[in-house]
Structure formats: structure tokens, C-alpha cells
Write a protein that holds these residues in place. Structure first.
Motif, PDB file in Angstrom:
ATOM      1  N   LEU A 369      -2.997   1.805  -5.535  1.00  0.00           N
ATOM      2  CA  LEU A 369      -3.098   0.843  -4.438  1.00  0.00           C
ATOM      3  C   LEU A 369      -2.586   1.477  -3.155  1.00  0.00           C
ATOM      4  O   LEU A 369      -1.633   2.248  -3.170  1.00  0.00           O
ATOM      5  CB  LEU A 369      -2.267  -0.410  -4.744  1.00  0.00           C
ATOM      6  CG  LEU A 369      -2.624  -1.190  -6.019  1.00  0.00           C
ATOM      7  CD1 LEU A 369      -1.551  -2.234  -6.297  1.00  0.00           C
ATOM      8  CD2 LEU A 369      -3.972  -1.853  -5.869  1.00  0.00           C
ATOM      9  N   ASP A 380      -0.405  -9.635  -2.256  1.00  0.00           N
ATOM     10  CA  ASP A 380      -1.604  -9.007  -2.825  1.00  0.00           C
ATOM     11  C   ASP A 380      -1.228  -7.901  -3.808  1.00  0.00           C
ATOM     12  O   ASP A 380      -1.850  -7.753  -4.858  1.00  0.00           O
ATOM     13  CB  ASP A 380      -2.468  -8.431  -1.701  1.00  0.00           C
ATOM     14  CG  ASP A 380      -3.022  -9.504  -0.777  1.00  0.00           C
ATOM     15  OD1 ASP A 380      -3.102 -10.667  -1.216  1.00  0.00           O
ATOM     16  OD2 ASP A 380      -3.360  -9.178   0.381  1.00  0.00           O
ATOM     17  N   ARG A 384      -2.254  -7.843  -7.828  1.00  0.00           N
ATOM     18  CA  ARG A 384      -2.996  -6.760  -8.484  1.00  0.00           C
ATOM     19  C   ARG A 384      -2.218  -6.204  -9.669  1.00  0.00           C
ATOM     20  O   ARG A 384      -2.778  -5.936 -10.736  1.00  0.00           O
ATOM     21  CB  ARG A 384      -3.278  -5.635  -7.472  1.00  0.00           C
ATOM     22  CG  ARG A 384      -4.261  -6.024  -6.367  1.00  0.00           C
ATOM     23  CD  ARG A 384      -5.702  -5.969  -6.870  1.00  0.00           C
ATOM     24  NE  ARG A 384      -6.047  -4.659  -7.384  1.00  0.00           N
ATOM     25  CZ  ARG A 384      -6.443  -3.623  -6.627  1.00  0.00           C
ATOM     26  NH1 ARG A 384      -6.520  -3.754  -5.319  1.00  0.00           N
ATOM     27  NH2 ARG A 384      -6.775  -2.477  -7.194  1.00  0.00           N
TER      28      ARG A 384
END
Length: 616
Positions: A369, A380, A384
Motif C-alpha cells: 500500500l 482506508d 485494506r
């Protein structure tokens, strides 16, 4: 079934013996007629079940949960069969109870004719020796299993209705990444069997973890069993699995052969290399070799699973994903539960241990990420990561700890790495599941952090974020250079084992936005649901200040439903201990907030007069 001794205490009641029957210390029922209606029941029988009077009711309604097999045995005894001793499992107002019952035919004049006298005793009630043994047995078994990139593991332990204490399963990942699976059982039951089980399991675990070869480890275990009267005759099956290639070595002593379930559902027995039980001065087992292909599942189980059928089925169908609800069980769990459902005798005389290792179609992929250094993006990131963990069906401890470690490290990068620059930089996160069952987390940025105080006495000088990381991670390494900072944290990844039948409950600790509402009362409360982190902590601070009139009135901060409590939230709670009237914090043990506060040592300040602190 075995023939019980001729009953002497519980004979059919008659008018002259009614008082003695009523005062018998063990529950006694007498049934009449083909539908087995209860004609008489003594005080102990009525007190055991409670509720409405059992008189005139069919036996399966007087004893909730009594199954068709139990009623068939009653019918057989009534039809003129010999007395029998049976084991029944019934439901006592939501509590599972195991009864050992003697069934004796009785003849009565009248239209109902023959009946059955049932004299029972509860063999695993609260405080019983068997209940204590079962508790100790379950405490000795692993509550979680490693999460591995190439394999999914599942463990099951089902306690027996009468005998319990001797079966075990275990998984060891050696330093070089080899996966050692073992199941076994000792002869007998009760505390002695549980103690022998623990001793043999520890001997084998230690030997294999230190790199002893399979044949030598079993020879060591055989000698240990021979020195212990309770260990002689024990059975064991051991598999040493290469997590990269799927190749494995296996051997067993007095134990059922392991099996491989193919992609098509067919079961293939690995019946070579068996030897007699341990501790009997017998010939050693032959170590055999095989290979698990992608999509196949290796199964190890103890002898109790075959008590009813004597053999595994030729094939094992497994329900399609989603057949039992929106959350589908993983392949190892699904195969384990299907095998137990197909073969487990009811009631179960002895306990059963089961291990399953399913080779994934492809290894778990690294999670990569990249995000701007913006607190608004932390949610977020957590989403994830949680989705990645959720797919692995990890244990609550992992699902709580790992997102906290990652978000704390990312939050530190957001807050400190680019403090002296106008435009926010980038934060990069890598999460890798290693073959040892550890998760390696790497968080990188292009700026500079404050120095890490480490886990020593000055650890609070670096901020609570790093305190949380050091508490939760196995190791933490911070490398700060002129071009940026790289933090590497290693955490254990575990998934739950199940010590009774049933699905593993799903737990999602993140995913919803923060919600706050006031709860009237004395004192009033701010009830928190959702994540308390860097991006949302200001909302909680404002709510606490509003309800407490700037910290001058009592207030309760209820974190029971908080799904995340980051170091920013912990800092806020520490700040509130300095209010003129500090709030009462409710964070029950076992919740994400309770565990974080426990690990970070959140306590009230001495000068608050005992008015604040976490109530768990």
C-alpha cells in the motif's frame, strides 16, 4: 452396550415405598406405554430438569434434547431386552448435560403394560471431576494455530461424554520453517490421562522444535512413554511438512493412518509405516514420504473418531462456500467440520482430536500500500489490512494487534516524518506473511522521525504510538537515515482452533465510522462505537468536554463498542485524568479498547482520588 449391575436402590415404586423412592439421591423416572410417557419421577429427577412437571409427558419432552437413538434403546429394553447402561446428552435450560443411565424393564398391569425404569447420574455437571478434567485438558491444548502462507490449518477437539482427558493435537513451526503436525491419545481418562498427554506432547514438541529428526523424536517419545505407566500404550501420528513444496514425512505408533482429501473429495489413506503403540518395547515405525498438492487437505485424527464406523468414508463431500451463512468457512475448517459431522458418534464415549492442513492454490500474497501522509487516509489503510486478515480468518488477538501496529506506525509517519515540509509526502506499507507464521510489517517514508526510546523505562518519551507497537510486536527495528525512515515490526499471526463442535465466530473490529451518542443517567455517558484514532479523536474529545461541562461534572466514557483505540485515543484518556472531575472509563476485558488499555498500562493518576481509570 455393557450390562449394568442389577439395580438395587431404584426399584419400581409402590405405595409402601413411595417416600424412599422420592428421597433417592439420584434421578429416577419410570416410563409406561409405547410412547414412553413418564408415570413417576422422584424429587432428584424433577430438580435436575426443572420446569413443568414431567408426569404424563413423553420421555423426550421430559428430558429436552434426547435423540432418536436414545429413545430406540428405551424401546428395545421395554420390548423385553436386557437391562442396559447408556449415555445420554440432554439440554438443561441451555446447559449441555451428560447422563449415565441404567435402563431396566418393568411390568405393570393395565392397558399401558410394560415400561422402563430409568436411573441416571450426571457425569459432567458443574464441579464434577470430569468437568475439572475437561477444563484442564482444554487449557493444555493450543487455542490458536499458526497462519501460514502456503497452508491453512484447522484444529478440533471434541470432549467425550463419559471419558475425557487423553487426546491432543499440536502444531510446531521449526526455525527453518518446517511445519510439524501431531495428534495422539493416551490410554484411560481423567486427570492421569490429561497429565500423561501433556507430558508426551511436551517431549515430542521440544524434540521436533530443536531439529531432532522424526525417527529419533519418536524413539525418544517411546522411551518416555515406557517410563510412565499412564503413558504406556499411547498412540501418536506425526507429520513433518515442507511448506514450500508440499512434501512431507509421516509416521505413527498405534494411531489411525492419516488421510489426504483430494480436490475431487476422495480420501486416500496413508496406511504405510504403522507401528504398535508407544512404550511397549516394540519395533519402531517406518517413516514414509508423500506430497500434498494444491487444493488437497491432509487429515490427522485420533481413534475416537472411528468408534462408530471403524473406517473413514471413501469420499468426503464438503458444502459449497456460503451454504451456512454469508461468511464461508475456509477449506481446512470446512473439511474438518464435514468429517466430524459424518463420523462423530453421538453421544461420544471418548474424546476426539483432529488436525487438517489444506494446501492453498497459491500462497498468500504480500499486501503493498502507498498513501499520502494524511490522517484522513488511515481509515482506508486499516480497511485494506483488515480485509487481508479477514480472508485468513485470523484469531481475535491478531485481528486486534496487527491493525494497531500498522496504523500506529503509519500515524507516526504522517505526524512526524513531514512536519517540517510544506507538502505532505508518501507513506508506504508492506505486509508479508512469512513461512514461520509471522507477519513482517514494513512502513517507510521519506522524512525523519524523533528518536525511538525503545521498550525501556524511558519508552513514553517517544510517544504512546511506539509504546503500543513495542507491546504488540515481537520485534521492532527503526532505521532512520537522511533519505527517510524504515520501520520493521514482526508480529505473530494466529488463527483459532476449536475445542467443541461449531463454526468459529467471525469478529470484525473495524469498518464502521465513529459514532457517539449520549446516554442519560447519573452520571451521564458518552457511548462510543467505531474507531477512535488520529482522524476521529477530536470528535470524542469534543463530546466528553460537552457532556462533562469542560471536565467539571462526572461522566462515563463507554468504550465497549469501540472497534479501534489508537495511541491518539489513549493520549486523550490520559489527558482526561487531569480534569477537575476525571471521567470513568468503561473498557471491558476482551474488547479492543480493554486490551489496548491493559497493554499500555492505563491507570488513574494518584491525585484523582480514585475517580478515574479503566473499569474492565
Amino acid at each position: 452396550m455393557t450390562r449394568p449391575p442389577e439395580p438395587t436402590a431404584a426399584r419400581a415404586p409402590d405405595p409402601s415405598g413411595a417416600a424412599a423412592f422420592e428421597d433417592l439421591p439420584t434421578p429416577v423416572w419410570e416410563t409406561t406405554g409405547p410412547d414412553h410417557r413418564v408415570g413417576t419421577a422422584n424429587r432428584a429427577a424433577r430438580e435436575l430438569v426443572g420446569g413443568p412437571s414431567p408426569l404424563g409427558r413423553p420421555l423426550h419432552r421430559a428430558l429436552p434434547g434426547l435423540d432418536a437413538d436414545a429413545l430406540a434403546r428405551v424401546a428395545a429394553v421395554r420390548a423385553g431386552g436386557a437391562p442396559e447402561r447408556v449415555v445420554w446428552v440432554i439440554d438443561l435450560d441451555g446447559r449441555r448435560a451428560v447422563l449415565e443411565a441404567d435402563l431396566v424393564p418393568v411390568a405393570r398391569p393395565g392397558p399401558d403394560g410394560a415400561g422402563v425404569l430409568v436411573q441416571a447420574r450426571e457425569v459432567d455437571g458443574p464441579g464434577s471431576d470430569r468437568a475439572a478434567t475437561r477444563t484442564a485438558q482444554q487449557a493444555l491444548l493450543p487455542g490458536t494455530l499458526p497462519v501460514l502462507p502456503g497452508f491453512e490449518l484447522a484444529g478440533r477437539y471434541v470432549p467425550g461424554a463419559v471419558a475425557t482427558g487423553g487426546d491432543w493435537f499440536d502444531v510446531v513451526v521449526t526455525d527453518d520453517g518446517a511445519v510439524v503436525l501431531q495428534t495422539g491419545d493416551v490410554v484411560g481418562d481423567g486427570p492421569a490421562a490429561a497429565a500423561a498427554m501433556a507430558s508426551l506432547r511436551a517431549v515430542l514438541r521440544t524434540a521436533l522444535a530443536e531439529g531432532t529428526g522424526l525417527a529419533d523424536a519418536l524413539a525418544l517419545l517411546d522411551r518416555a512413554a515406557g517410563r510412565d505407566a499412564d503413558g504406556r500404550g499411547a498412540a501418536v501420528c506425526v507429520v513433518v511438512l515442507d511448506p514450500t513444496t508440499g512434501a512431507f514425512a509421516h509416521a505413527r505408533c498405534g494411531h489411525p493412518a492419516p488421510a489426504v482429501r483430494g480436490v475431487d473429495g476422495a480420501l486416500r489413506l496413508l496406511d504405510a509405516g504403522g507401528a504398535p503403540p508407544l512404550g511397549l518395547d516394540a519395533a519402531p515405525p517406518v517413516v514414509d514420504h508423500d506430497r500434498l498438492e494444491p487444493g488437497e487437505t491432509l487429515l490427522l485424527h485420533t481413534r475416537g473418531l472411528l468408534a462408530r464406523t471403524g473406517a473413514l468414508p471413501a469420499a468426503l463431500p464438503v458444502p459449497a462456500p456460503g451454504a451456512h451463512g454469508p461468511r464461508a468457512a475456509g477449506p481446512a475448517d470446512a473439511v474438518s467440520d464435514a468429517l466430524l459431522g459424518a463420523l462423530l458418534p453421538r453421544p461420544l464415549d471418548g474424546d476426539v482430536a483432529l488436525l487438517a492442513a489444506h494446501r492453498r492454490d497459491e500462497p498468500v500474497r504480500e499486501l503493498l500500500l502507498a498513501m499520502p501522509a494524511d490522517v484522513g487516509r488511515l481509515g482506508d489503510l486499516r480497511e485494506r489490512l483488515t480485509a487481508w486478515l479477514d480472508a485468513l480468518d485470523v484469531a481475535v488477538e491478531t485481528l486486534t494487534a496487527l491493525p494497531l501496529v500498522v496504523t500506529e506506525l503509519a500515524s507516526n509517519a504522517v505526524e512526524h516524518a513531514y512536519a517540517d515540509v510544506d507538502a505532505p509526502g508518501e507513506v508506504r506499507v508492506s505486509v508479508v506473511l512469512e513461512r514461520t507464521g509471522d507477519v513482517r510489517v514494513v512502513v517507510e517514508d521519506d522524512g525523519r522521525w524523533r528518536p525511538d526510546p525503545g521498550p525501556g523505562p524511558d519508552r513514553h518519551a517517544g510517544g504512546l504510538g511506539l509504546v503500543v507497537v513495542h507491546e504488540l510486536a515481537r520485534t521492532v527495528d527503526i532505521d532512520t537515515g537522511s533519505s527517510g525512515t524504515r520501520v520493521t515490526a514482526v508480529c505473530a499471526a494466529r488463527r483459532p482452533a476449536v475445542v467443541s463442535r461449531g463454526a468459529v465466530p467471525a469478529l470484525r473490529i473495524v469498518g464502521d465510522p465513529l459514532t457517539l451518542h449520549d446516554r442519560p443517567g447519573t452520571p451521564p455517558a458518552v457511548v462510543v462505537a467505531g474507531p477512535v484514532d488520529t482522524a476521529t479523536v477530536a470528535q470524542l474529545r469534543a463530546a466528553v468536554l460537552r457532556v462533562s461541562a469542560g471536565g467539571t461534572r462526572p461522566v462515563v466514557v463507554d468504550l465497549t463498542a469501540a472497534t479501534v483505540l489508537s495511541s491518539a485515543g489513549v493520549r486523550l484518556l490520559h489527558e482526561t485524568t487531569g480534569f477537575p472531575v476525571p471521567p470513568q472509563v468503561v473498557a471491558p476485558g476482551g474488547t479492543p479498547s480493554g486490551e489496548v488499555l491493559r497493554m499500555t498500562g492505563f491507570t488513574r493518576r494518584p491525585d484523582t482520588g480514585g475517580r478515574s481509570g479503566a473499569r474492565t
